[in-house]
Each structure stands twice: as C-alpha cells, then as structure tokens.
Design an enzyme around this catalytic site. Structure first.
Site, short mmCIF file in Angstrom:
data_model
loop_
_atom_site.label_atom_id
_atom_site.label_comp_id
_atom_site.label_asym_id
_atom_site.label_seq_id
_atom_site.Cartn_x
_atom_site.Cartn_y
_atom_site.Cartn_z
N TYR A 117 0.87 -1.18 0.00
CA TYR A 117 0.00 0.00 0.00
C TYR A 117 0.91 1.23 0.00
O TYR A 117 1.97 1.20 -0.61
CB TYR A 117 -0.96 -0.07 1.20
CG TYR A 117 -2.17 0.83 1.02
CD1 TYR A 117 -2.97 0.75 -0.12
CD2 TYR A 117 -2.50 1.77 1.99
CE1 TYR A 117 -4.06 1.56 -0.29
CE2 TYR A 117 -3.60 2.60 1.82
CZ TYR A 117 -4.37 2.50 0.68
OH TYR A 117 -5.46 3.32 0.51
N LYS A 120 -20.52 -20.17 -10.86
CA LYS A 120 -19.81 -19.97 -12.12
C LYS A 120 -18.37 -19.51 -11.85
O LYS A 120 -17.41 -19.97 -12.50
CB LYS A 120 -20.54 -18.91 -12.95
CG LYS A 120 -20.11 -18.86 -14.40
CD LYS A 120 -20.76 -19.97 -15.17
CE LYS A 120 -20.48 -19.85 -16.66
NZ LYS A 120 -21.28 -20.79 -17.45
#
Length: 403
Positions: free
Chosen positions: A52, A107
């Site tokens: 970060y 899916k």
C-alpha cells in the site's frame, strides 16, 4: 481470489440455526462459496509500505504514464467479470439479481477450478439493455474479460453485440457460445464415429433462444450440411410473419431444405436432434429420424427425449445431465476459452477461437472414441490445457492477441 468449497459434515438431521431438516445444499452455501485472498504477504510495516502507501504510488504513476502496464502490475489480465441481471437463471427463469448470486458464485468457482481463472460475480439491479451495457463499460477497467450469464433472449444478443463494439476485452455470452462449442465438439466426434463429416448431416434444433440461435449459426460456420430451428410455433422459416429480428436473420441462414410446420415435420429423415428448449418430443418423431441418428437432448433436468427412448433409435445420445454418458456441459469450454484469451491478452473472442476450442475438446477423446464417449468429462485434467492452448494459438493466428 480463492474459491472456498465447504464440505459440510453433520450428525444432526436438522439445521441448528433454523430447526429445519438438514439440507447439504444450504449447508454448503452458507456464507457464500468464495472469498478474496491476498497473493502477497503483509507481515510487517515494510510489507505494508510496499503493498500500500507509499510503494503503491510508484506503480500507480507508472500505469498513469503507460496504461498498458495495468496488465503487468494488477490482477486485470487474470480476472473475469461474471455479469447477470437474473432474468434467465438455470431453468429457474427470471428470479432477480439477488437470487441469481448463488449461481454466479458457482460460475466463478468453476472458472477457478477448471481454468485457473479468477472471476467476480456481478448481479445487476436492472434489466434495461442499455443500462447493462453502460454499467459493464464503466466496470471494464477492472477486468480482463466479461462473461455474460443468464440474461434472457433477445436482449442478450443486443447486450453482447454492443459490449463487443465498445470494449477491447473479450466479451462472451456463455449461454450462447459455450453451449455451441461443446455441442460442436460432441457432434464432430459423433460424425467421426459414424464415418461421416459435418457436411453430411442435417440437424434440427428445438429452441430458438440464446443457445439455439448460437448453436445453429456456429454449426453452419463449422460446415454443417443444414439445420432447421424450431420455436414454440414451429420451424423458423422465411414464410413466417411473426418472427423477431433475431429469428428473421436466423431464417435467412438456416433451413435450406425449406421445411415449414411443426418440429416433428423437420425430424423426418433428420440426422441430428439438438434440444435446448425443454418440452417433450414424441417417440414417434424420434423414430422418424434417419438411421444412425444422433440425439442431443440437453434440457435439464428433464431431457426433451429421455435417454432410454433415444437409445432405441439413435446411435449416439447426449444430454445435459451428469448421470448419463456424454454430458454437454459448458464447463468444458468457458474456463479454457477465457484462460486462452487472457493468456495472450486477446481483444475479443473470434469464431476461429471458438472453433479451435471445439476441435481441441473433441481431440481430447482421441482413440477412446465410442458411442458413450464422444465428449470428455469435465473432470478430465487434459481438457482445460488443451482448450487454453488452442484458443491462444487461434487468437495469435487471427491477429487479436496482444502478447
């Protein structure tokens, strides 16, 4: 992204949280079927400063100067958006976006399990085609591809076309093209088994929705002799005045024999039946097909022709069910197709890439070809690598690969 599949175990016959009878389906789905997982460690302040701020600023600045770097330094080229509006879910129909999420999660874990591709389920609270297109276009910078899922016809055709025109990443409506790819693979092998070519065959498709239209066009592009498509009102033919724009286009491309009337009329002497509609085909109509015919009755859970009936007249029988041989299952196609497209950063998925996928899938069967084995199992570990490699090679050959 990690696909976390829970294997519930319980000695109780009731769910302690609801006092309802224990149901393993609900137990497996509790809390969802997937989670996000970091691919880098954050163990201390040095890791944090790299993952970060301030380290991330260097990468952001580099991408701002050269946007192509986003593929190298983010997950973009490894992740697919699985997008639905919940209007045509798995045989359940229009159940809405929230109710579609278990299917979209499913899916996504199939993408990961069978293709090594990360996927994010996105269920949209709109059924307006233009709103769906605009939403996906705005989301596209985060993804390497878009898998449209369970969107009802005819809107699915328009949505896919508009997204393909506006985006430079693969857009693929699996209900159409995944089904078509696996059907072609099985049909190629069935024809090979019987000593015929695709050009020798006349097919009849029951169902003129997303899958039926796509299968018809795809089989003709691959060299099928002829195909007639039937909807609830009979054969889609030029003499009908009640056709939608999609079906008028279909009438121009199909039914070279000029057949009109009900499905049963077209089945007389036909070599192939492909069912993607539900309903029931009378046994007499199946019996009227040509000797050595193929019956691909793919409605789930109830095939248009029960396998026991089909085997009385057909030399090769396939269904959409996992408890019979020759399951026509889209999971054989879409993970490898997207993996191949993402591997080469393809700008789109072409007809050539889909045909390459079908051929590779058919070739996996190889010398094991038999009437009860014209298509491999989804759990055959050779499938995804074969399809991935074929699609990547086809993308390069067709000039849509960017690496």
């Amino acid at each position: 992204m990690a696909a976390e599949i829970v294997n519930p175990r319980s000695d109780s016959t009731t769910d302690s949280t609801t006092d309802e009878p224990f149901d393993p389906a609900f137990a497996l789905h509790r809390g969802g079927k997937m989670a996000v997982q970091a691919t880098v460690p954050i163990r201390d302040k040095d890791d944090l400063s790299l993952a970060y701020t301030p380290g991330v600023a260097k990468v952001c600045s580099a991408i701002a100067e050269n946007p192509e770097l986003v593929h190298d330094y983010t997950w973009k080229s490894q992740v697919v958006a699985v997008v639905t509006d919940g209007t045509a879910v798995l045989g359940l129909g229009d159940i809405g976006p929230e109710a579609s999420l278990p299917v979209m999660e499913g899916k996504a874990i199939l993408f990961k399990q069978f293709g090594g591709v990360d996927a994010v389920p996105i269920a949209l609270a709109t059924t307006d085609a233009d709103e769906i297109v605009e939403t996906v276009v705005r989301l596209a910078p985060s993804f390497g591809g878009v898998n449209l899922e369970d969107i009802s016809a005819p809107r699915c055709f328009e949505i896919e076309r508009k997204l393909q025109e506006r985006l430079d990443i693969p857009v693929f409506h699996d209900d159409q093209h995944g089904t078509a790819v696996v059907t072609l693979a099985a049909l190629r092998n069935a024809a090979k088994l019987s000593g015929r070519s695709l050009g020798d065959l006349r097919a009849v498709i029951s169902g003129a929705g997303a899958a039926g239209v796509a299968i018809a066009k795809f089989l003709l592009a691959a060299g099928l002799g002829d195909v007639a498509v039937a909807d609830r009102k009979g054969i889609v033919s030029r003499d009908r005045e009640d056709l939608t724009e999609v079906k008028r286009e279909l009438a121009e491309l199909t039914n070279r024999a000029g057949i009109s009337g009900p499905l049963e009329t077209a089945l007389v002497g036909a070599d192939v039946f492909i069912g993607v509609s539900g309903g029931t085909v009378p046994e007499a109509a199946v019996a009227s097909m040509a000797p050595g015919a193929f019956v691909f009755a793919m409605a789930n859970p109830n095939p248009e022709v029960h396998p026991d009936i089909a085997h009385k007249y057909a030399s090769v029988v396939a269904t959409g069910r996992s408890d019979y041989p020759n399951q026509i299952n889209n999971v054989l196609a879409f993970p490898g197709i997207f993996a191949g497209a993402l591997q080469v950063r393809a700008s789109r998925i072409t007809e050539g890439m889909k045909i390459a996928a079908a051929n590779a899938l058919a070739d996996v069967v190889g010398d094991e070809l038999a009437a009860d084995y014209v298509i491999p199992s989804p759990f055959d570990e050779r499938v995804a690598p074969a399809v991935t490699a074929a699609v990547a090679a086809a993308a390069r050959a067709e000039g849509v690969a960017r690496r």
